[in-house]
Design a protein around this motif. Structure first.
Motif, PDB file in Angstrom:
ATOM      1  N   ILE A 122      27.762   7.744  45.574  1.00  0.00           N
ATOM      2  CA  ILE A 122      27.905   8.371  46.890  1.00  0.00           C
ATOM      3  C   ILE A 122      26.719   9.306  47.090  1.00  0.00           C
ATOM      4  O   ILE A 122      26.458  10.184  46.264  1.00  0.00           O
ATOM      5  N   LEU A 123      25.988   9.110  48.161  1.00  0.00           N
ATOM      6  CA  LEU A 123      24.815   9.923  48.465  1.00  0.00           C
ATOM      7  C   LEU A 123      25.214  11.117  49.320  1.00  0.00           C
ATOM      8  O   LEU A 123      26.044  11.005  50.219  1.00  0.00           O
ATOM      9  N   ASP A 124      24.600  12.252  49.018  1.00  0.00           N
ATOM     10  CA  ASP A 124      24.911  13.476  49.757  1.00  0.00           C
ATOM     11  C   ASP A 124      24.284  13.433  51.148  1.00  0.00           C
ATOM     12  O   ASP A 124      23.149  12.998  51.317  1.00  0.00           O
ATOM     13  N   VAL A 125      25.035  13.862  52.125  1.00  0.00           N
ATOM     14  CA  VAL A 125      24.566  13.999  53.495  1.00  0.00           C
ATOM     15  C   VAL A 125      24.778  15.462  53.886  1.00  0.00           C
ATOM     16  O   VAL A 125      25.824  16.046  53.579  1.00  0.00           O
ATOM     17  N   ASN A 126      23.809  16.045  54.545  1.00  0.00           N
ATOM     18  CA  ASN A 126      23.930  17.443  54.946  1.00  0.00           C
ATOM     19  C   ASN A 126      25.014  17.603  56.007  1.00  0.00           C
ATOM     20  O   ASN A 126      24.983  16.953  57.041  1.00  0.00           O
ATOM     21  N   GLU A 127      25.999  18.475  55.713  1.00  0.00           N
ATOM     22  CA  GLU A 127      27.044  18.781  56.686  1.00  0.00           C
ATOM     23  C   GLU A 127      26.752  20.123  57.335  1.00  0.00           C
ATOM     24  O   GLU A 127      26.166  21.012  56.732  1.00  0.00           O
ATOM     25  N   ARG A 128      27.201  20.245  58.560  1.00  0.00           N
ATOM     26  CA  ARG A 128      26.969  21.450  59.351  1.00  0.00           C
ATOM     27  C   ARG A 128      27.738  22.626  58.758  1.00  0.00           C
ATOM     28  O   ARG A 128      28.904  22.508  58.401  1.00  0.00           O
ATOM     29  N   PRO A 129      27.103  23.810  58.670  1.00  0.00           N
ATOM     30  CA  PRO A 129      27.834  25.003  58.219  1.00  0.00           C
ATOM     31  C   PRO A 129      28.820  25.440  59.300  1.00  0.00           C
ATOM     32  O   PRO A 129      28.712  25.025  60.447  1.00  0.00           O
ATOM     33  N   ALA A 130      29.743  26.287  58.917  1.00  0.00           N
ATOM     34  CA  ALA A 130      30.733  26.798  59.871  1.00  0.00           C
ATOM     35  C   ALA A 130      30.613  28.315  59.968  1.00  0.00           C
ATOM     36  O   ALA A 130      30.755  29.019  58.967  1.00  0.00           O
ATOM     37  N   ALA A 131      30.316  28.793  61.172  1.00  0.00           N
ATOM     38  CA  ALA A 131      30.298  30.233  61.461  1.00  0.00           C
ATOM     39  C   ALA A 131      31.631  30.570  62.122  1.00  0.00           C
ATOM     40  O   ALA A 131      32.218  29.741  62.811  1.00  0.00           O
ATOM     41  N   PHE A 132      32.107  31.770  61.911  1.00  0.00           N
ATOM     42  CA  PHE A 132      33.413  32.160  62.432  1.00  0.00           C
ATOM     43  C   PHE A 132      33.283  33.390  63.329  1.00  0.00           C
ATOM     44  O   PHE A 132      32.534  34.312  63.017  1.00  0.00           O
ATOM     45  N   ASP A 133      34.033  33.395  64.432  1.00  0.00           N
ATOM     46  CA  ASP A 133      34.093  34.583  65.278  1.00  0.00           C
ATOM     47  C   ASP A 133      34.621  35.738  64.438  1.00  0.00           C
ATOM     48  O   ASP A 133      35.551  35.564  63.640  1.00  0.00           O
ATOM     49  N   SER A 134      34.020  36.908  64.618  1.00  0.00           N
ATOM     50  CA  SER A 134      34.386  38.073  63.815  1.00  0.00           C
ATOM     51  C   SER A 134      34.618  39.273  64.729  1.00  0.00           C
ATOM     52  O   SER A 134      33.920  39.444  65.720  1.00  0.00           O
ATOM     53  N   VAL A 135      35.591  40.104  64.363  1.00  0.00           N
ATOM     54  CA  VAL A 135      35.891  41.332  65.100  1.00  0.00           C
ATOM     55  C   VAL A 135      35.780  42.504  64.129  1.00  0.00           C
ATOM     56  O   VAL A 135      36.351  42.475  63.035  1.00  0.00           O
ATOM     57  N   PHE A 136      35.027  43.518  64.543  1.00  0.00           N
ATOM     58  CA  PHE A 136      34.837  44.716  63.732  1.00  0.00           C
ATOM     59  C   PHE A 136      35.228  45.934  64.556  1.00  0.00           C
ATOM     60  O   PHE A 136      34.977  45.983  65.754  1.00  0.00           O
ATOM     61  N   ASN A 137      35.799  46.925  63.901  1.00  0.00           N
ATOM     62  CA  ASN A 137      36.120  48.201  64.527  1.00  0.00           C
ATOM     63  C   ASN A 137      35.298  49.272  63.824  1.00  0.00           C
ATOM     64  O   ASN A 137      35.389  49.408  62.603  1.00  0.00           O
ATOM     65  N   ILE A 138      34.500  50.013  64.609  1.00  0.00           N
ATOM     66  CA  ILE A 138      33.741  51.104  64.005  1.00  0.00           C
ATOM     67  C   ILE A 138      33.966  52.377  64.823  1.00  0.00           C
ATOM     68  O   ILE A 138      34.129  52.324  66.035  1.00  0.00           O
ATOM     69  N   VAL A 139      33.982  53.474  64.126  1.00  0.00           N
ATOM     70  CA  VAL A 139      34.108  54.775  64.778  1.00  0.00           C
ATOM     71  C   VAL A 139      32.775  55.092  65.434  1.00  0.00           C
ATOM     72  O   VAL A 139      31.706  54.824  64.876  1.00  0.00           O
ATOM     73  N   GLU A 140      32.826  55.641  66.628  1.00  0.00           N
ATOM     74  CA  GLU A 140      31.609  55.956  67.385  1.00  0.00           C
ATOM     75  C   GLU A 140      30.678  56.884  66.615  1.00  0.00           C
ATOM     76  O   GLU A 140      31.073  57.509  65.629  1.00  0.00           O
ATOM     77  N   ASN A 141      29.452  56.943  67.106  1.00  0.00           N
ATOM     78  CA  ASN A 141      28.427  57.871  66.617  1.00  0.00           C
ATOM     79  C   ASN A 141      27.993  57.622  65.177  1.00  0.00           C
ATOM     80  O   ASN A 141      27.604  58.548  64.475  1.00  0.00           O
ATOM     81  N   ARG A 142      28.041  56.375  64.725  1.00  0.00           N
ATOM     82  CA  ARG A 142      27.544  56.059  63.387  1.00  0.00           C
ATOM     83  C   ARG A 142      26.019  56.077  63.426  1.00  0.00           C
ATOM     84  O   ARG A 142      25.408  55.662  64.409  1.00  0.00           O
ATOM     85  N   PRO A 143      25.367  56.520  62.354  1.00  0.00           N
ATOM     86  CA  PRO A 143      23.906  56.635  62.357  1.00  0.00           C
ATOM     87  C   PRO A 143      23.211  55.273  62.211  1.00  0.00           C
ATOM     88  O   PRO A 143      23.815  54.297  61.770  1.00  0.00           O
ATOM     89  N   VAL A 144      21.938  55.228  62.547  1.00  0.00           N
ATOM     90  CA  VAL A 144      21.130  54.036  62.325  1.00  0.00           C
ATOM     91  C   VAL A 144      21.191  53.694  60.840  1.00  0.00           C
ATOM     92  O   VAL A 144      21.106  54.573  59.988  1.00  0.00           O
ATOM     93  N   GLY A 145      21.384  52.429  60.533  1.00  0.00           N
ATOM     94  CA  GLY A 145      21.491  51.986  59.142  1.00  0.00           C
ATOM     95  C   GLY A 145      22.912  51.914  58.626  1.00  0.00           C
ATOM     96  O   GLY A 145      23.152  51.397  57.536  1.00  0.00           O
ATOM     97  N   PHE A 146      23.881  52.421  59.412  1.00  0.00           N
ATOM     98  CA  PHE A 146      25.283  52.373  58.990  1.00  0.00           C
ATOM     99  C   PHE A 146      25.708  50.920  58.826  1.00  0.00           C
ATOM    100  O   PHE A 146      25.483  50.087  59.694  1.00  0.00           O
ATOM    101  N   GLU A 147      26.331  50.591  57.683  1.00  0.00           N
ATOM    102  CA  GLU A 147      26.770  49.223  57.407  1.00  0.00           C
ATOM    103  C   GLU A 147      28.168  49.005  57.967  1.00  0.00           C
ATOM    104  O   GLU A 147      29.103  49.725  57.626  1.00  0.00           O
ATOM    105  N   ILE A 148      28.275  48.015  58.824  1.00  0.00           N
ATOM    106  CA  ILE A 148      29.558  47.640  59.407  1.00  0.00           C
ATOM    107  C   ILE A 148      30.228  46.668  58.442  1.00  0.00           C
ATOM    108  O   ILE A 148      29.637  45.668  58.054  1.00  0.00           O
ATOM    109  N   SER A 149      31.454  46.985  58.060  1.00  0.00           N
ATOM    110  CA  SER A 149      32.147  46.159  57.069  1.00  0.00           C
ATOM    111  C   SER A 149      33.308  45.425  57.700  1.00  0.00           C
ATOM    112  O   SER A 149      33.906  45.924  58.642  1.00  0.00           O
TER     113      SER A 149
END
Length: 185
Positions: A44-71
């Motif tokens: 069986i020969l490998d064929v490239n399959e499409r990756p799957a991206a998922f919609d994501s929702v994040f909640n962050i508290v306002e006024n975070r500084p530049v460089g703040f990592e959203i988790s």
């Protein structure tokens, strides 16, 4: 006739099974029912399959500084085990940065993430698999901005007033002004 075909394409998946052996039996059409067998080696020969991206929702508290990592980080997957996924922003997004290798989102424009200005932003990202041909998928990121209680600010750093000596108690000196930054107060 000797025609051999696959009947179960689910078995033809390189990521779970790279080869297979099929035993073929030939029967004569005489009463003696003589047979011969052979094996068909299937690769069986490998064929490239499409990756799957998922919609994501994040909640962050306002006024975070530049460089703040959203988790947490963005998550995408690809059934092709040997490929490295890379993440990209779609369009001209200057609000956040997405690390191409890790999917980590960081704040780039801290002034935008102010609950009193906006409560939500939605933008698109893309994941690429690096295969041949390179395949991609897109999904949406929603960032909800959460209000935090902010310190009121005086309109001046220092106030100056003159008062005559021996003024009576309760003499009005001046009015000072402090502004509430929170929209709901």
């Amino acid at each position: 006739t000797g025609f051999v075909s696959s009947t179960n394409t689910a078995d033809l998946d390189f990521e779970t099974n790279q080869d297979d052996i099929l035993t073929i039996v030939a029967y004569d059409d005489q009463d003696t029912r003589l047979t011969d067998t052979t094996q068909l080696l299937i690769t069986i020969l490998d064929v490239n399959e499409r990756p799957a991206a998922f919609d994501s929702v994040f909640n962050i508290v306002e006024n975070r500084p530049v460089g703040f990592e959203i988790s947490p980080r963005l998550v995408a997957n690809d059934t092709d085990a040997v490929q490295t996924l890379t993440y990209y922003e779609v369009g001209t997004n200057t609000l956040v940065d997405i690390d191409a290798a890790t999917g980590q989102i960081t704040v780039e424009d801290s002034a935008f993430f102010n609950f009193e200005q906006t409560t939500q932003t939605i933008f698109q990202y893309e994941v690429r698999d690096g295969g041949t041909p390179e395949l991609r998928d897109t999904a949406f990121i929603t960032i909800n901005i959460i209000d935090e209680n902010e310190t009121p600010l005086f309109t001046q750093a220092t106030y100056t007033v003159n008062i005559e000596e021996n003024s009576v108690a309760g003499t009005h000196l001046m009015n000072v002004l402090a502004l509430e930054q929170d929209s709901n107060q």
